[in-house]
Design a protein around this motif. Sequence first.
Motif, mmCIF file in Angstrom:
data_model
loop_
_atom_site.group_PDB
_atom_site.id
_atom_site.type_symbol
_atom_site.label_atom_id
_atom_site.label_comp_id
_atom_site.label_asym_id
_atom_site.label_seq_id
_atom_site.Cartn_x
_atom_site.Cartn_y
_atom_site.Cartn_z
ATOM 1 N N ILE A 1 0.825 -1.212 0.000
ATOM 2 C CA ILE A 1 0.000 0.000 0.000
ATOM 3 C C ILE A 1 0.857 1.259 0.000
ATOM 4 C CG2 ILE A 1 -2.042 -1.096 1.038
ATOM 5 C CD1 ILE A 1 -1.167 -0.009 3.753
ATOM 6 N N ASP B 1 0.082 9.655 6.341
ATOM 7 C CA ASP B 1 -0.265 8.443 5.587
ATOM 8 C C ASP B 1 -0.293 7.217 6.513
ATOM 9 O OD1 ASP B 1 -0.905 6.897 3.374
ATOM 10 O OD2 ASP B 1 1.178 6.653 2.742
ATOM 11 N N LYS C 1 -2.957 2.550 -8.177
ATOM 12 C CA LYS C 1 -3.582 2.246 -6.879
ATOM 13 C C LYS C 1 -5.092 2.451 -6.921
ATOM 14 C CE LYS C 1 -1.572 2.960 -2.967
ATOM 15 N NZ LYS C 1 -1.089 3.749 -1.796
ATOM 16 N N ASP D 1 -2.673 11.582 2.392
ATOM 17 C CA ASP D 1 -2.955 10.557 1.379
ATOM 18 C C ASP D 1 -4.316 9.905 1.642
ATOM 19 O OD1 ASP D 1 -2.392 8.997 -0.868
ATOM 20 O OD2 ASP D 1 -1.289 7.467 0.245
ATOM 21 N N ASN D 2 -4.890 9.373 0.575
ATOM 22 C CA ASN D 2 -6.074 8.493 0.662
ATOM 23 C C ASN D 2 -7.322 9.186 1.194
ATOM 24 O OD1 ASN D 2 -3.486 6.601 1.956
ATOM 25 N ND2 ASN D 2 -4.346 6.115 -0.042
ATOM 26 N N LYS E 1 -6.334 5.918 8.887
ATOM 27 C CA LYS E 1 -7.178 7.033 8.450
ATOM 28 C C LYS E 1 -8.180 7.454 9.523
ATOM 29 C CE LYS E 1 -4.803 5.966 4.940
ATOM 30 N NZ LYS E 1 -3.475 6.587 4.805
HETATM 31 MG MG MG Z 1 -1.449 5.960 1.628
#
Ligand code: MG
Length: 223
Positions: free
Chosen positions: A39, A140, A211, A166-167, A143
């Motif tokens: 990931i 990162d 991704k 990120d994400n 979350k």
């Molecule tokens: Mg990430």
Amino acid sequence: MDKELWANVDRYIADLLVPSDKSLDEALKASAAAELPPINVSPTQGKLLMLIAQIQGATSILEIGTLGGYSTIWLARGLPRDGGHLITLEVDAKHAQVARGNIARAGFAERVELILGKAIDSLGQLAANSRGPFDLIFIDADKASLPEYFQASLKLSRAGTVIIIDNVIRDGKVIDAASTDKDIQGVRRMNEMLAAEKRVSATAIQTVGSKGYDGFAIVRVLS
Ligand code: MG
Ligand code: SAH
Ligand code: DHB
């Protein structure tokens, strides 16, 4: 939705603009051999992180969530040739061990400090020890804790600090206000903080690639 096309285009860009190199290839190989989850940021995203560090002129970088150190190496490459430092936070001892090897093989053992422990605890320690402010912060890790990481990052910032998260799109699930997924709720609560916080200016960009469908938030600290 055409994930195969997104991945093919990502490969096209990477083949042209992000030539593979020994340190990064070895980092991914060692991470896979140790069965770390795959990931890490993609090559095109990693190079973006390096470029942002350079555009920002960053000499001090903080990363929350090391994994095998793939993004760490990209970020460290954005530091000035013979100066600057990077602190990266990781809770998993196995991830940290793999990352230490990868970071050392990439030539950054002297300039990268990996702190093992829960990121929220390490962030408190960094603030208590006046280790900030950082020029660039890359968030990162888990979350669900994004709101706490954002608040702690603000304490380690100055006017002009750039924070990248990120994400933040998660296949578009971010718009589901009723989601019971704690990761989605973490992203949403952080986004509400970004909206309400007078000390920052922020946006988020959707991305597709190897991704899948996700995205970054970019934050500039104003004061
Ligand atoms: Mg990430
Ligand atoms: N930045 C990496 C990927 C990080 S994956 C890259 O792109 O190469 C997320 C990492 O955050 C994992 O290694 C996970 O162990 C770590 N993590 C999860 N929860 C954490 C916590 N509470 N504190 C610190 N690290 C955490
Ligand atoms: C996951 C975490 C990440 O940081 C990422 O970039 C992709 C996926 C995950 O926890 O699934």
